[in-house]
Design a protein around this motif. Structure first.
Motif, mmCIF file in Angstrom:
data_model
loop_
_atom_site.group_PDB
_atom_site.id
_atom_site.type_symbol
_atom_site.label_atom_id
_atom_site.label_comp_id
_atom_site.label_asym_id
_atom_site.label_seq_id
_atom_site.Cartn_x
_atom_site.Cartn_y
_atom_site.Cartn_z
ATOM 1 N N PHE A 54 23.905 27.889 -16.854
ATOM 2 C CA PHE A 54 24.196 26.720 -16.014
ATOM 3 C C PHE A 54 23.557 25.446 -16.556
ATOM 4 O O PHE A 54 23.608 24.395 -15.912
ATOM 5 C CB PHE A 54 23.743 26.983 -14.570
ATOM 6 C CG PHE A 54 24.320 28.256 -13.998
ATOM 7 C CD1 PHE A 54 25.702 28.426 -13.918
ATOM 8 C CD2 PHE A 54 23.508 29.301 -13.588
ATOM 9 C CE1 PHE A 54 26.260 29.596 -13.413
ATOM 10 C CE2 PHE A 54 24.051 30.476 -13.084
ATOM 11 C CZ PHE A 54 25.431 30.630 -13.001
ATOM 12 N N GLY A 55 22.926 25.539 -17.714
ATOM 13 C CA GLY A 55 22.373 24.341 -18.347
ATOM 14 C C GLY A 55 21.242 23.719 -17.550
ATOM 15 O O GLY A 55 21.229 22.506 -17.308
ATOM 16 N N GLN A 56 20.286 24.549 -17.132
ATOM 17 C CA GLN A 56 19.154 24.041 -16.345
ATOM 18 C C GLN A 56 17.828 24.512 -16.939
ATOM 19 O O GLN A 56 17.796 25.373 -17.819
ATOM 20 C CB GLN A 56 19.262 24.572 -14.906
ATOM 21 C CG GLN A 56 20.499 24.065 -14.174
ATOM 22 C CD GLN A 56 20.555 24.544 -12.743
ATOM 23 O OE1 GLN A 56 20.346 25.722 -12.464
ATOM 24 N NE2 GLN A 56 20.864 23.649 -11.835
ATOM 25 N N ILE A 57 16.758 23.949 -16.424
ATOM 26 C CA ILE A 57 15.430 24.497 -16.677
ATOM 27 C C ILE A 57 14.964 25.100 -15.354
ATOM 28 O O ILE A 57 15.447 24.680 -14.303
ATOM 29 C CB ILE A 57 14.432 23.419 -17.198
ATOM 30 C CG1 ILE A 57 14.223 22.281 -16.170
ATOM 31 C CG2 ILE A 57 14.890 22.849 -18.509
ATOM 32 C CD1 ILE A 57 13.025 22.363 -15.350
ATOM 33 N N PRO A 58 14.057 26.078 -15.327
ATOM 34 C CA PRO A 58 13.388 26.647 -16.486
ATOM 35 C C PRO A 58 14.133 27.861 -17.054
ATOM 36 O O PRO A 58 14.959 28.458 -16.378
ATOM 37 C CB PRO A 58 12.051 27.108 -15.882
ATOM 38 C CG PRO A 58 12.418 27.549 -14.499
ATOM 39 C CD PRO A 58 13.519 26.605 -14.055
ATOM 40 N N THR A 59 13.792 28.191 -18.299
ATOM 41 C CA THR A 59 14.174 29.478 -18.884
ATOM 42 C C THR A 59 12.878 30.149 -19.336
ATOM 43 O O THR A 59 11.814 29.512 -19.357
ATOM 44 C CB THR A 59 15.117 29.315 -20.087
ATOM 45 O OG1 THR A 59 14.437 28.529 -21.079
ATOM 46 C CG2 THR A 59 16.416 28.640 -19.697
ATOM 47 N N ARG B 20 6.094 21.969 -0.968
ATOM 48 C CA ARG B 20 5.563 20.758 -1.617
ATOM 49 C C ARG B 20 6.622 19.665 -1.717
ATOM 50 O O ARG B 20 6.310 18.482 -1.773
ATOM 51 C CB ARG B 20 5.043 21.081 -3.032
ATOM 52 C CG ARG B 20 3.741 21.851 -3.038
ATOM 53 C CD ARG B 20 3.181 21.962 -4.440
ATOM 54 N NE ARG B 20 2.615 20.702 -4.870
ATOM 55 C CZ ARG B 20 3.053 20.003 -5.905
ATOM 56 N NH1 ARG B 20 4.057 20.435 -6.641
ATOM 57 N NH2 ARG B 20 2.484 18.865 -6.222
ATOM 58 N N ARG B 21 7.873 20.066 -1.771
ATOM 59 C CA ARG B 21 8.938 19.063 -1.903
ATOM 60 C C ARG B 21 9.098 18.238 -0.639
ATOM 61 O O ARG B 21 9.807 17.236 -0.642
ATOM 62 C CB ARG B 21 10.251 19.744 -2.278
ATOM 63 C CG ARG B 21 10.174 20.328 -3.677
ATOM 64 C CD ARG B 21 11.452 20.921 -4.115
ATOM 65 N NE ARG B 21 12.494 19.924 -4.300
ATOM 66 C CZ ARG B 21 13.532 20.097 -5.099
ATOM 67 N NH1 ARG B 21 13.639 21.203 -5.788
ATOM 68 N NH2 ARG B 21 14.443 19.170 -5.221
ATOM 69 N N LEU B 22 8.436 18.654 0.436
ATOM 70 C CA LEU B 22 8.512 17.882 1.691
ATOM 71 C C LEU B 22 7.394 16.863 1.812
ATOM 72 O O LEU B 22 7.332 16.112 2.790
ATOM 73 C CB LEU B 22 8.455 18.841 2.883
ATOM 74 C CG LEU B 22 9.689 19.734 3.036
ATOM 75 C CD1 LEU B 22 9.453 20.772 4.115
ATOM 76 C CD2 LEU B 22 10.922 18.884 3.348
ATOM 77 N N GLY C 81 5.114 17.495 -10.337
ATOM 78 C CA GLY C 81 5.179 18.963 -10.395
ATOM 79 C C GLY C 81 6.175 19.548 -9.412
ATOM 80 O O GLY C 81 5.949 20.613 -8.849
ATOM 81 N N LEU C 82 7.303 18.863 -9.213
ATOM 82 C CA LEU C 82 8.294 19.345 -8.254
ATOM 83 C C LEU C 82 9.466 20.069 -8.924
ATOM 84 O O LEU C 82 10.251 20.722 -8.245
ATOM 85 C CB LEU C 82 8.826 18.181 -7.408
ATOM 86 C CG LEU C 82 7.773 17.470 -6.550
ATOM 87 C CD1 LEU C 82 8.384 16.279 -5.823
ATOM 88 C CD2 LEU C 82 7.137 18.437 -5.564
ATOM 89 N N ALA C 83 9.595 19.933 -10.229
ATOM 90 C CA ALA C 83 10.674 20.646 -10.922
ATOM 91 C C ALA C 83 10.307 22.127 -10.993
ATOM 92 O O ALA C 83 9.141 22.510 -10.839
ATOM 93 C CB ALA C 83 10.914 20.045 -12.301
ATOM 94 N N ARG C 84 11.311 22.958 -11.240
ATOM 95 C CA ARG C 84 11.089 24.388 -11.041
ATOM 96 C C ARG C 84 10.340 25.086 -12.184
ATOM 97 O O ARG C 84 10.059 26.280 -12.076
ATOM 98 C CB ARG C 84 12.423 25.069 -10.742
ATOM 99 C CG ARG C 84 12.959 24.716 -9.349
ATOM 100 C CD ARG C 84 14.241 25.460 -9.090
ATOM 101 N NE ARG C 84 14.748 25.283 -7.749
ATOM 102 C CZ ARG C 84 15.661 24.385 -7.397
ATOM 103 N NH1 ARG C 84 16.148 23.552 -8.292
ATOM 104 N NH2 ARG C 84 16.089 24.326 -6.152
#
Ligand code: GTB
Length: 217
Positions: free
Chosen positions: A56-61, A172-174, A17-20
């Motif tokens: 920019f071709g990323q998630i999330p949208t 959380r990413r730490l 669950g670290l992706a945006r």
């Protein structure tokens, strides 16, 4: 109308669950919104259908009727402004909560993100150790200041807000770095965020996607 968000069909974080998309899912859960998820492979991010949603071709949208948004912070702010639960009603308290949203994304997240990126892209470089020391010093500086401000409080400014939601997703990413544990009140703050039922629902939903991709659907 149910909004639709995009997320990785197989997140490189292995379901942590670290992706945006996680912060958007969490905001939707906190405000009681049902939502759809359109899953994307890495290669699909640069196809015209996705670039039409995200330059920019990323998630999330985020799509809701004829509205399309990108940038997780803007999406969380949109959700928080239109639904109760993530921003105070009092105008000054609301402005302060939004300030914490920017603080999380503009001041705390950059060195945290750069450290993750360096671990992926620069591990074999001769300057790696030195770069990591510089980045970890920057992170510790931010954590120290944040820890001092939080003190013994439960949340950053009164009740839980979108500012806390974003700050917890950044911190959380730490996990696993050892740095969060150096500031016990911040480690407890993250644990409080993760204990919220809405966080758990969002976390379980993204984990289910990862597990389904790993078992072939
Ligand atoms: N500023 C944008 C926002 O906040 O929405 C940044 C969006 C972003 O970085 N999206 C990433 C992405 O789409 C996914 S979340 N990357 C594909 C690309 O740029 O081509 C970043 C992320 C990825 C992986 C992990 N992980 O494995 O732990 C964590 C976070």
């Amino acid at each position: 109308m149910k909004p639709t968000i995009t997320a990785f069909e197989r997140s490189p974080d292995g379901g942590k669950g670290l992706a945006r998309d996680m912060r958007v899912r969490w905001a939707l859960e906190e405000t009681g919104q049902d939502y759809e998820v359109r899953l994307r492979s890495f290669s699909a991010l640069n196809e015209p259908a996705h670039l039409a949603l995200h330059p920019f071709g990323q998630i999330p949208t985020y799509e809701e009727g004829d509205l399309t948004l990108f940038e997780s912070g803007a999406i969380v702010l949109h959700i928080a402004e239109r639904h109760q639960g993530l921003l105070p009603v009092d105008a000054n308290a609301r402005a302060r909560a939004i300030t914490w949203m920017f603080g999380a994304l503009n001041t705390v997240e950059p060195p945290v993100f750069d450290r993750d990126l360096a671990m992926i892209l620069e591990r074999e470089e001769p300057w790696y150790e030195q770069r990591m020391r510089v980045l970890e010093d920057s992170i510790r500086k931010r954590l120290g200041a944040l820890s001092t401000r939080l003190g013994d409080a439960e949340w950053l400014d009164g009740r839980f807000s979108a500012g806390d939601l974003l700050m917890v997703t950044v911190l959380r990413r730490l996990k696993g770095s050892g740095m969060l544990e150096e500031t016990p009140n911040l480690a407890a703050y993250v644990a409080r965020g993760e204990a919220r039922p809405a966080f758990k629902r969002a976390f379980d939903a993204q984990l289910a996607v990862f597990k389904s991709a790993s078992t072939g659907g």
